[in-house]
Design a protein around this motif. Structure first.
Motif, PDB file in Angstrom:
ATOM      1  N   LEU A   1      88.675  58.828  41.727  1.00  0.00           N
ATOM      2  CA  LEU A   1      88.544  57.638  41.731  1.00  0.00           C
ATOM      3  C   LEU A   1      89.320  56.963  40.315  1.00  0.00           C
ATOM      4  O   LEU A   1      89.686  55.859  40.310  1.00  0.00           O
ATOM      5  N   ALA A   2      89.303  58.007  39.329  1.00  0.00           N
ATOM      6  CA  ALA A   2      89.798  57.253  38.055  1.00  0.00           C
ATOM      7  C   ALA A   2      91.418  57.003  38.224  1.00  0.00           C
ATOM      8  O   ALA A   2      92.136  56.209  37.528  1.00  0.00           O
TER       9      ALA A   2
ATOM     10  N   GLU B   1      87.090  52.835  40.966  1.00  0.00           N
ATOM     11  CA  GLU B   1      86.094  53.462  40.033  1.00  0.00           C
ATOM     12  C   GLU B   1      84.561  52.866  40.616  1.00  0.00           C
ATOM     13  O   GLU B   1      84.408  51.669  40.517  1.00  0.00           O
ATOM     14  N   GLU B   2      83.761  53.860  40.469  1.00  0.00           N
ATOM     15  CA  GLU B   2      82.189  53.359  40.599  1.00  0.00           C
ATOM     16  C   GLU B   2      81.448  54.904  40.178  1.00  0.00           C
ATOM     17  O   GLU B   2      81.911  56.103  40.403  1.00  0.00           O
TER      18      GLU B   2
ATOM     19  N   THR C   1      72.260  60.163  44.109  1.00  0.00           N
ATOM     20  CA  THR C   1      73.611  60.553  43.860  1.00  0.00           C
ATOM     21  C   THR C   1      74.487  60.143  45.148  1.00  0.00           C
ATOM     22  O   THR C   1      73.802  60.650  46.209  1.00  0.00           O
ATOM     23  N   TRP C   2      75.521  59.342  44.786  1.00  0.00           N
ATOM     24  CA  TRP C   2      76.192  59.070  46.186  1.00  0.00           C
ATOM     25  C   TRP C   2      76.881  60.301  46.847  1.00  0.00           C
ATOM     26  O   TRP C   2      77.285  61.339  46.209  1.00  0.00           O
ATOM     27  N   ARG C   3      76.952  60.467  48.112  1.00  0.00           N
ATOM     28  CA  ARG C   3      76.916  61.715  48.861  1.00  0.00           C
ATOM     29  C   ARG C   3      78.544  62.327  48.645  1.00  0.00           C
ATOM     30  O   ARG C   3      78.509  63.493  48.423  1.00  0.00           O
ATOM     31  N   LYS C   4      79.518  61.818  48.790  1.00  0.00           N
ATOM     32  CA  LYS C   4      80.752  62.110  48.794  1.00  0.00           C
ATOM     33  C   LYS C   4      81.848  61.155  48.307  1.00  0.00           C
ATOM     34  O   LYS C   4      81.688  59.816  48.518  1.00  0.00           O
ATOM     35  N   VAL C   5      83.137  61.723  48.186  1.00  0.00           N
ATOM     36  CA  VAL C   5      84.370  60.846  47.952  1.00  0.00           C
ATOM     37  C   VAL C   5      85.364  61.451  49.040  1.00  0.00           C
ATOM     38  O   VAL C   5      85.386  62.649  49.415  1.00  0.00           O
ATOM     39  N   TYR C   6      85.704  60.575  49.842  1.00  0.00           N
ATOM     40  CA  TYR C   6      86.411  61.017  51.133  1.00  0.00           C
ATOM     41  C   TYR C   6      87.661  60.107  51.249  1.00  0.00           C
ATOM     42  O   TYR C   6      87.986  59.030  50.407  1.00  0.00           O
TER      43      TYR C   6
ATOM     44  N   PRO D   1      91.915  60.033  48.687  1.00  0.00           N
ATOM     45  CA  PRO D   1      90.419  60.143  48.709  1.00  0.00           C
ATOM     46  C   PRO D   1      89.974  59.165  47.736  1.00  0.00           C
ATOM     47  O   PRO D   1      89.699  59.792  46.635  1.00  0.00           O
ATOM     48  N   VAL D   2      89.884  57.936  47.992  1.00  0.00           N
ATOM     49  CA  VAL D   2      89.203  56.810  47.126  1.00  0.00           C
ATOM     50  C   VAL D   2      88.046  56.011  47.857  1.00  0.00           C
ATOM     51  O   VAL D   2      87.477  55.129  47.161  1.00  0.00           O
ATOM     52  N   SER D   3      87.516  56.627  48.763  1.00  0.00           N
ATOM     53  CA  SER D   3      86.281  56.057  49.312  1.00  0.00           C
ATOM     54  C   SER D   3      84.926  56.628  49.093  1.00  0.00           C
ATOM     55  O   SER D   3      84.952  58.078  48.858  1.00  0.00           O
ATOM     56  N   VAL D   4      83.795  56.001  48.789  1.00  0.00           N
ATOM     57  CA  VAL D   4      82.446  56.518  48.574  1.00  0.00           C
ATOM     58  C   VAL D   4      81.650  56.617  49.538  1.00  0.00           C
ATOM     59  O   VAL D   4      81.490  55.257  50.001  1.00  0.00           O
TER      60      VAL D   4
END
Length: 388
Positions: free
Chosen positions: A308-309, A315-316, A326-331, A364-367
Protein backbone atom coordinates in the motif's frame (compact mmCIF):
# COMPACT_ATOMS: atom_id res chain seq x y z
CA UNK A 1 -0.76 -10.56 31.61
CA UNK A 2 2.82 -10.78 30.36
CA UNK A 3 3.97 -14.07 28.87
CA UNK A 4 7.47 -15.15 27.98
CA UNK A 5 6.56 -14.59 24.34
CA UNK A 6 5.57 -10.98 24.92
CA UNK A 7 8.52 -10.42 27.24
CA UNK A 8 10.92 -11.71 24.59
CA UNK A 9 9.31 -9.46 22.00
CA UNK A 10 9.78 -6.49 24.30
CA UNK A 11 13.46 -7.27 24.73
CA UNK A 12 14.08 -7.71 21.02
CA UNK A 13 11.96 -4.85 19.66
CA UNK A 14 10.01 -2.73 22.16
CA UNK A 15 7.91 -1.05 19.46
CA UNK A 16 6.59 -4.43 18.37
CA UNK A 17 5.62 -5.25 21.95
CA UNK A 18 3.40 -2.17 21.86
CA UNK A 19 1.93 -3.38 18.55
CA UNK A 20 1.26 -6.91 19.89
CA UNK A 21 -0.42 -5.52 23.00
CA UNK A 22 -2.49 -3.24 20.80
CA UNK A 23 -3.59 -6.20 18.68
CA UNK A 24 -4.48 -8.22 21.77
CA UNK A 25 -6.66 -5.35 22.95
CA UNK A 26 -8.35 -5.21 19.55
CA UNK A 27 -8.96 -8.97 19.71
CA UNK A 28 -10.63 -8.80 23.12
CA UNK A 29 -12.71 -5.78 22.15
CA UNK A 30 -13.77 -7.22 18.80
CA UNK A 31 -14.70 -10.78 19.73
CA UNK A 32 -17.83 -10.01 21.80
CA UNK A 33 -19.52 -8.40 18.78
CA UNK A 34 -18.77 -11.54 16.77
CA UNK A 35 -20.58 -13.79 19.24
CA UNK A 36 -24.11 -14.50 18.08
CA UNK A 37 -27.16 -13.95 20.30
CA UNK A 38 -27.51 -16.87 22.69
CA UNK A 39 -23.75 -16.99 23.18
CA UNK A 40 -23.28 -20.45 21.69
CA UNK A 41 -21.35 -19.77 18.50
CA UNK A 42 -19.57 -17.13 16.47
CA UNK A 43 -20.20 -15.52 13.13
CA UNK A 44 -18.29 -16.64 10.08
CA UNK A 45 -17.24 -13.09 9.24
CA UNK A 46 -17.80 -9.39 9.82
CA UNK A 47 -17.97 -7.18 6.71
CA UNK A 48 -16.93 -3.54 7.03
CA UNK A 49 -19.09 -0.87 5.41
CA UNK A 50 -17.90 2.72 5.19
CA UNK A 51 -20.51 5.46 5.43
CA UNK A 52 -20.23 8.68 3.33
CA UNK A 53 -18.90 10.56 6.37
CA UNK A 54 -16.07 8.09 6.83
CA UNK A 55 -17.52 6.09 9.74
CA UNK A 56 -17.65 2.31 9.63
CA UNK A 57 -20.29 -0.28 10.46
CA UNK A 58 -19.94 -4.06 10.63
CA UNK A 59 -22.33 -6.58 9.14
CA UNK A 60 -22.48 -10.11 10.57
CA UNK A 61 -22.55 -12.96 8.10
CA UNK A 62 -22.91 -16.69 8.63
CA UNK A 63 -21.85 -18.89 11.50
CA UNK A 64 -18.75 -20.99 12.07
CA UNK A 65 -18.25 -23.88 14.45
CA UNK A 66 -14.53 -24.08 13.75
CA UNK A 67 -14.03 -20.39 14.41
CA UNK A 68 -15.84 -20.78 17.72
CA UNK A 69 -13.50 -23.63 18.70
CA UNK A 70 -10.40 -21.67 17.66
CA UNK A 71 -11.62 -18.74 19.73
CA UNK A 72 -11.94 -21.04 22.73
CA UNK A 73 -8.40 -22.33 22.19
CA UNK A 74 -7.09 -18.77 22.33
CA UNK A 75 -9.38 -17.37 25.03
CA UNK A 76 -8.34 -20.08 27.50
CA UNK A 77 -5.21 -18.04 28.20
CA UNK A 78 -7.26 -15.10 29.47
CA UNK A 79 -8.19 -14.65 33.15
CA UNK A 80 -11.68 -15.97 33.92
CA UNK A 81 -13.37 -12.58 34.01
CA UNK A 82 -12.00 -11.74 30.56
CA UNK A 83 -12.99 -15.16 29.24
CA UNK A 84 -16.56 -14.37 30.26
CA UNK A 85 -16.37 -10.96 28.60
CA UNK A 86 -15.32 -12.55 25.30
CA UNK A 87 -17.63 -15.57 25.46
CA UNK A 88 -20.95 -14.07 26.48
CA UNK A 89 -20.62 -14.78 30.18
CA UNK A 90 -19.15 -18.27 29.78
CA UNK A 91 -15.76 -19.51 30.86
CA UNK A 92 -13.79 -21.30 28.17
CA UNK A 93 -14.61 -24.67 29.72
CA UNK A 94 -18.31 -23.82 29.77
CA UNK A 95 -18.21 -22.59 26.20
CA UNK A 96 -16.30 -25.70 25.13
CA UNK A 97 -19.04 -27.71 26.81
CA UNK A 98 -21.57 -26.06 24.49
CA UNK A 99 -19.41 -27.01 21.53
CA UNK A 100 -19.13 -30.60 22.75
CA UNK A 101 -22.92 -30.74 23.09
CA UNK A 102 -23.22 -29.66 19.46
CA UNK A 103 -21.00 -32.49 18.18
CA UNK A 104 -23.80 -34.88 17.12
CA UNK A 105 -24.70 -32.35 14.41
CA UNK A 106 -21.09 -31.72 13.35
CA UNK A 107 -20.18 -33.52 10.14
CA UNK A 108 -16.91 -31.80 9.26
CA UNK A 109 -13.74 -33.50 10.50
CA UNK A 110 -11.86 -30.26 11.06
CA UNK A 111 -14.65 -28.75 13.14
CA UNK A 112 -14.87 -31.89 15.28
CA UNK A 113 -11.10 -32.06 15.73
CA UNK A 114 -10.91 -28.45 16.91
CA UNK A 115 -13.70 -29.05 19.43
CA UNK A 116 -11.88 -32.13 20.71
CA UNK A 117 -8.66 -30.16 20.93
CA UNK A 118 -10.42 -27.48 23.01
CA UNK A 119 -11.97 -30.19 25.17
CA UNK A 120 -8.54 -31.69 25.82
CA UNK A 121 -6.99 -28.34 26.68
CA UNK A 122 -9.79 -27.49 29.12
CA UNK A 123 -9.94 -30.95 30.76
CA UNK A 124 -13.55 -31.31 29.72
CA UNK A 125 -15.20 -34.40 31.25
CA UNK A 126 -16.63 -35.47 27.89
CA UNK A 127 -13.30 -35.46 26.09
CA UNK A 128 -13.64 -39.16 25.29
CA UNK A 129 -17.00 -38.52 23.62
CA UNK A 130 -15.50 -35.71 21.58
CA UNK A 131 -12.64 -37.93 20.43
CA UNK A 132 -15.05 -40.71 19.56
CA UNK A 133 -16.89 -38.34 17.25
CA UNK A 134 -13.61 -37.38 15.56
CA UNK A 135 -12.85 -41.07 15.16
CA UNK A 136 -16.23 -41.68 13.56
CA UNK A 137 -15.64 -38.93 10.98
CA UNK A 138 -12.03 -39.85 10.22
CA UNK A 139 -11.83 -42.77 7.82
CA UNK A 140 -8.20 -43.85 8.04
CA UNK A 141 -8.27 -45.23 4.51
CA UNK A 142 -9.51 -42.00 2.94
CA UNK A 143 -7.40 -38.91 2.16
CA UNK A 144 -8.15 -35.81 4.20
CA UNK A 145 -7.40 -32.16 3.73
CA UNK A 146 -4.03 -31.47 5.33
CA UNK A 147 -5.30 -28.71 7.62
CA UNK A 148 -7.98 -30.98 9.06
CA UNK A 149 -5.56 -33.90 9.39
CA UNK A 150 -3.22 -31.59 11.32
CA UNK A 151 -6.01 -30.53 13.69
CA UNK A 152 -6.74 -34.21 14.36
CA UNK A 153 -3.13 -34.75 15.37
CA UNK A 154 -3.09 -31.63 17.56
CA UNK A 155 -6.26 -32.81 19.31
CA UNK A 156 -4.82 -36.27 19.93
CA UNK A 157 -1.52 -34.82 21.15
CA UNK A 158 -3.41 -32.63 23.64
CA UNK A 159 -5.51 -35.59 24.82
CA UNK A 160 -2.63 -38.04 25.01
CA UNK A 161 -1.84 -37.52 28.69
CA UNK A 162 -5.38 -38.26 29.88
CA UNK A 163 -6.95 -40.63 27.33
CA UNK A 164 -5.57 -43.70 25.57
CA UNK A 165 -5.29 -42.48 21.98
CA UNK A 166 -1.99 -44.09 21.01
CA UNK A 167 -3.19 -46.06 18.01
CA UNK A 168 -5.02 -43.13 16.45
CA UNK A 169 -2.22 -40.76 17.45
CA UNK A 170 0.35 -42.85 15.59
CA UNK A 171 -1.89 -43.14 12.54
CA UNK A 172 -2.53 -39.38 12.46
CA UNK A 173 1.16 -38.61 12.90
CA UNK A 174 2.20 -41.04 10.16
CA UNK A 175 -0.46 -39.73 7.79
CA UNK A 176 0.99 -36.22 7.90
CA UNK A 177 4.56 -37.38 7.47
CA UNK A 178 3.65 -39.61 4.50
CA UNK A 179 1.76 -36.81 2.78
CA UNK A 180 4.89 -34.93 1.71
CA UNK A 181 5.99 -35.29 -1.91
CA UNK A 182 9.51 -36.63 -2.38
CA UNK A 183 12.04 -34.71 -0.33
CA UNK A 184 10.10 -31.45 -0.29
CA UNK A 185 9.87 -29.92 3.19
CA UNK A 186 6.38 -28.55 2.46
CA UNK A 187 3.03 -30.27 2.89
CA UNK A 188 0.45 -30.67 0.10
CA UNK A 189 -3.15 -29.50 0.26
CA UNK A 190 -4.43 -33.05 0.90
CA UNK A 191 -2.88 -36.15 2.43
CA UNK A 192 -3.54 -38.19 -0.71
CA UNK A 193 -5.03 -38.05 -4.22
CA UNK A 194 -8.70 -37.57 -4.91
CA UNK A 195 -9.62 -34.38 -3.10
CA UNK A 196 -7.84 -31.86 -5.34
CA UNK A 197 -8.05 -31.66 -9.16
CA UNK A 198 -4.95 -33.03 -10.85
CA UNK A 199 -4.01 -29.72 -12.46
CA UNK A 200 -3.62 -28.00 -9.10
CA UNK A 201 -2.71 -30.95 -6.88
CA UNK A 202 0.79 -29.48 -6.52
CA UNK A 203 -0.53 -26.15 -5.18
CA UNK A 204 -0.53 -25.86 -1.41
CA UNK A 205 -1.33 -22.93 0.85
CA UNK A 206 0.20 -21.30 3.90
CA UNK A 207 -2.30 -22.93 6.26
CA UNK A 208 -1.21 -26.30 4.86
CA UNK A 209 2.23 -25.53 6.32
CA UNK A 210 1.53 -23.87 9.66
CA UNK A 211 -0.99 -26.35 11.02
CA UNK A 212 1.07 -29.49 10.24
CA UNK A 213 4.31 -27.99 11.55
CA UNK A 214 2.43 -26.99 14.71
CA UNK A 215 0.81 -30.41 15.07
CA UNK A 216 4.06 -32.33 14.59
CA UNK A 217 5.86 -30.08 17.07
CA UNK A 218 3.08 -30.68 19.59
CA UNK A 219 3.24 -34.41 18.87
CA UNK A 220 6.95 -34.38 19.69
CA UNK A 221 6.34 -32.47 22.92
CA UNK A 222 3.39 -34.60 24.02
CA UNK A 223 5.33 -37.76 24.85
CA UNK A 224 8.88 -39.00 25.18
CA UNK A 225 10.02 -37.17 22.08
CA UNK A 226 9.68 -37.85 18.36
CA UNK A 227 12.78 -36.69 16.45
CA UNK A 228 11.26 -37.48 13.05
CA UNK A 229 8.18 -35.37 13.72
CA UNK A 230 10.29 -32.53 15.11
CA UNK A 231 12.62 -32.63 12.11
CA UNK A 232 9.69 -32.45 9.67
CA UNK A 233 8.24 -29.51 11.58
CA UNK A 234 11.61 -27.78 11.64
CA UNK A 235 12.21 -28.29 7.91
CA UNK A 236 8.82 -26.87 7.00
CA UNK A 237 9.31 -23.86 9.27
CA UNK A 238 12.78 -23.18 7.91
CA UNK A 239 11.50 -23.26 4.33
CA UNK A 240 8.57 -20.86 4.78
CA UNK A 241 10.87 -18.51 6.69
CA UNK A 242 13.43 -18.69 3.91
CA UNK A 243 10.71 -17.75 1.41
CA UNK A 244 9.27 -14.93 3.54
CA UNK A 245 8.95 -11.65 1.66
CA UNK A 246 11.25 -8.69 2.16
CA UNK A 247 8.39 -6.80 3.80
CA UNK A 248 7.66 -9.68 6.16
CA UNK A 249 4.95 -11.20 3.99
CA UNK A 250 3.97 -14.81 4.57
CA UNK A 251 3.10 -15.95 1.06
CA UNK A 252 -0.12 -17.75 0.23
CA UNK A 253 0.47 -20.50 -2.35
CA UNK A 254 3.45 -22.82 -2.77
CA UNK A 255 4.50 -25.78 -4.93
CA UNK A 256 4.42 -28.85 -2.68
CA UNK A 257 6.80 -30.66 -5.03
CA UNK A 258 9.60 -28.11 -5.18
CA UNK A 259 9.06 -26.04 -2.04
CA UNK A 260 8.84 -22.84 -4.09
CA UNK A 261 6.27 -20.03 -4.20
CA UNK A 262 3.47 -20.31 -6.76
CA UNK A 263 1.63 -17.06 -5.98
CA UNK A 264 2.32 -14.68 -3.11
CA UNK A 265 -0.95 -12.82 -2.83
CA UNK A 266 -3.20 -12.26 -0.96
CA UNK A 267 -1.21 -11.43 2.16
CA UNK A 268 -3.51 -12.25 5.08
CA UNK A 269 -3.34 -10.34 8.35
CA UNK A 270 -4.03 -13.50 10.35
CA UNK A 271 -0.86 -15.06 8.95
CA UNK A 272 1.18 -12.04 9.98
CA UNK A 273 -0.02 -11.51 13.54
CA UNK A 274 -1.33 -14.94 14.55
CA UNK A 275 -0.97 -18.13 12.51
CA UNK A 276 2.74 -17.92 11.75
CA UNK A 277 3.60 -16.82 15.30
CA UNK A 278 1.53 -19.50 17.03
CA UNK A 279 2.97 -22.31 14.89
CA UNK A 280 6.58 -21.12 15.10
CA UNK A 281 6.32 -20.42 18.83
CA UNK A 282 4.92 -23.91 19.42
CA UNK A 283 7.84 -25.38 17.49
CA UNK A 284 10.35 -23.46 19.60
CA UNK A 285 8.57 -24.52 22.79
CA UNK A 286 8.82 -28.14 21.61
CA UNK A 287 12.59 -27.88 21.33
CA UNK A 288 12.93 -26.55 17.79
CA UNK A 289 14.81 -23.52 16.53
CA UNK A 290 13.99 -19.96 17.48
CA UNK A 291 12.28 -18.25 14.54
CA UNK A 292 11.73 -15.01 16.44
CA UNK A 293 13.30 -12.83 13.75
CA UNK A 294 10.84 -14.07 11.14
CA UNK A 295 7.92 -13.67 13.54
CA UNK A 296 8.90 -10.08 14.24
CA UNK A 297 9.39 -9.35 10.57
CA UNK A 298 5.91 -10.68 9.80
CA UNK A 299 4.27 -8.81 12.66
CA UNK A 300 5.81 -5.54 11.51
CA UNK A 301 3.86 -5.80 8.24
CA UNK A 302 0.64 -5.02 10.12
CA UNK A 303 1.56 -1.33 10.38
CA UNK A 304 4.14 -1.12 7.59
CA UNK A 305 2.42 -2.53 4.50
CA UNK A 306 4.78 -2.06 1.55
CA UNK A 307 2.12 -2.99 -1.00
CA UNK A 308 0.00 0.00 0.00
CA UNK A 309 2.83 2.40 0.81
CA UNK A 310 4.25 1.98 -2.69
CA UNK A 311 1.08 3.31 -4.31
CA UNK A 312 -0.09 6.76 -3.15
CA UNK A 313 -3.80 6.80 -2.58
CA UNK A 314 -3.90 3.15 -1.58
CA UNK A 315 -2.69 3.67 1.97
CA UNK A 316 -5.09 2.75 4.74
CA UNK A 317 -4.60 1.14 8.15
CA UNK A 318 -5.03 -2.61 8.54
CA UNK A 319 -5.95 -2.15 12.23
CA UNK A 320 -9.06 -0.22 13.28
CA UNK A 321 -8.90 -0.08 17.07
CA UNK A 322 -12.24 1.63 17.63
CA UNK A 323 -14.06 -0.83 15.41
CA UNK A 324 -12.32 -3.85 16.95
CA UNK A 325 -11.08 -5.32 13.67
CA UNK A 326 -8.02 -6.03 11.61
CA UNK A 327 -8.79 -6.01 7.91
CA UNK A 328 -8.46 -9.46 6.43
CA UNK A 329 -6.01 -9.11 3.56
CA UNK A 330 -4.22 -7.15 0.87
CA UNK A 331 -4.86 -8.65 -2.55
CA UNK A 332 -4.59 -8.08 -6.27
CA UNK A 333 -8.26 -7.51 -7.07
CA UNK A 334 -7.92 -9.86 -10.05
CA UNK A 335 -11.23 -11.35 -11.26
CA UNK A 336 -11.88 -14.90 -10.08
CA UNK A 337 -8.33 -15.15 -8.67
CA UNK A 338 -6.97 -15.17 -12.20
CA UNK A 339 -3.32 -14.81 -11.21
CA UNK A 340 -3.43 -17.79 -8.87
CA UNK A 341 -5.15 -19.87 -11.56
CA UNK A 342 -2.65 -18.88 -14.24
CA UNK A 343 0.34 -19.55 -12.05
CA UNK A 344 -1.12 -22.78 -10.75
CA UNK A 345 -1.62 -24.10 -14.26
CA UNK A 346 1.73 -22.75 -15.44
CA UNK A 347 3.76 -24.28 -12.63
CA UNK A 348 2.04 -27.61 -13.15
CA UNK A 349 3.97 -27.90 -16.40
CA UNK A 350 6.98 -25.68 -15.64
CA UNK A 351 7.62 -25.49 -11.88
CA UNK A 352 9.79 -22.36 -12.09
CA UNK A 353 7.44 -20.39 -14.36
CA UNK A 354 6.62 -17.01 -12.77
CA UNK A 355 4.59 -15.08 -15.41
CA UNK A 356 5.97 -11.83 -14.02
CA UNK A 357 3.89 -9.72 -16.40
CA UNK A 358 0.89 -10.49 -14.20
CA UNK A 359 2.51 -8.50 -11.40
CA UNK A 360 2.39 -5.37 -13.53
CA UNK A 361 -1.23 -5.87 -14.58
CA UNK A 362 -2.64 -6.93 -11.21
CA UNK A 363 -0.95 -4.99 -8.43
CA UNK A 364 -1.68 -5.94 -4.80
CA UNK A 365 -3.26 -2.68 -3.65
CA UNK A 366 -6.78 -3.81 -2.71
CA UNK A 367 -7.86 -4.25 0.92
CA UNK A 368 -10.44 -6.83 1.95
CA UNK A 369 -12.43 -5.05 4.67
CA UNK A 370 -13.52 -8.15 6.49
CA UNK A 371 -12.59 -9.73 9.83
CA UNK A 372 -13.18 -13.26 11.15
CA UNK A 373 -13.20 -14.57 14.75
CA UNK A 374 -10.44 -17.12 14.24
CA UNK A 375 -8.03 -14.29 13.46
CA UNK A 376 -8.39 -13.14 17.05
CA UNK A 377 -8.55 -16.65 18.52
CA UNK A 378 -5.15 -17.49 17.08
CA UNK A 379 -3.86 -14.03 18.06
CA UNK A 380 -4.62 -14.78 21.70
CA UNK A 381 -3.15 -18.27 21.33
CA UNK A 382 0.03 -16.97 19.72
CA UNK A 383 0.96 -14.26 22.16
CA UNK A 384 -0.59 -15.38 25.45
CA UNK A 385 0.20 -19.09 25.07
CA UNK A 386 3.39 -21.01 25.56
CA UNK A 387 5.47 -21.59 28.65
CA UNK A 388 4.54 -18.95 31.19
Amino acid sequence: MTTTRLAALGREEPALLVLAQRLLTVAESGLPSMLLPGGETFVFTMIGREAPGGSWTLERRGTSTRYAAITALGARYLPEDRQRAVLGGHTVQEFTGLLVQSLPAVTNLGDAALIAWAAAETDHPKLSDALAHVDALDDEGRPQYTVEAAWVLSALAAARSTVDVERRFTAARDRLLRARIGDSPLFPHATGPGLVPWYRSHVTCFADQTYPLQALARAHASGDGDPEALAASEACAARICELQGDGGQWWWHYDARTGGVVEGYPVYSVHQHAMAPTALFDLTDAGGSNFGASIRKGLRWMTDVPELAAHPGSEEPMILDGLGVTWRKVYRGDPKKAVRAARGLGTRVAPNLRLKSLDRVYRPVSVDRECRPYEFGWMLHAWLGGRI
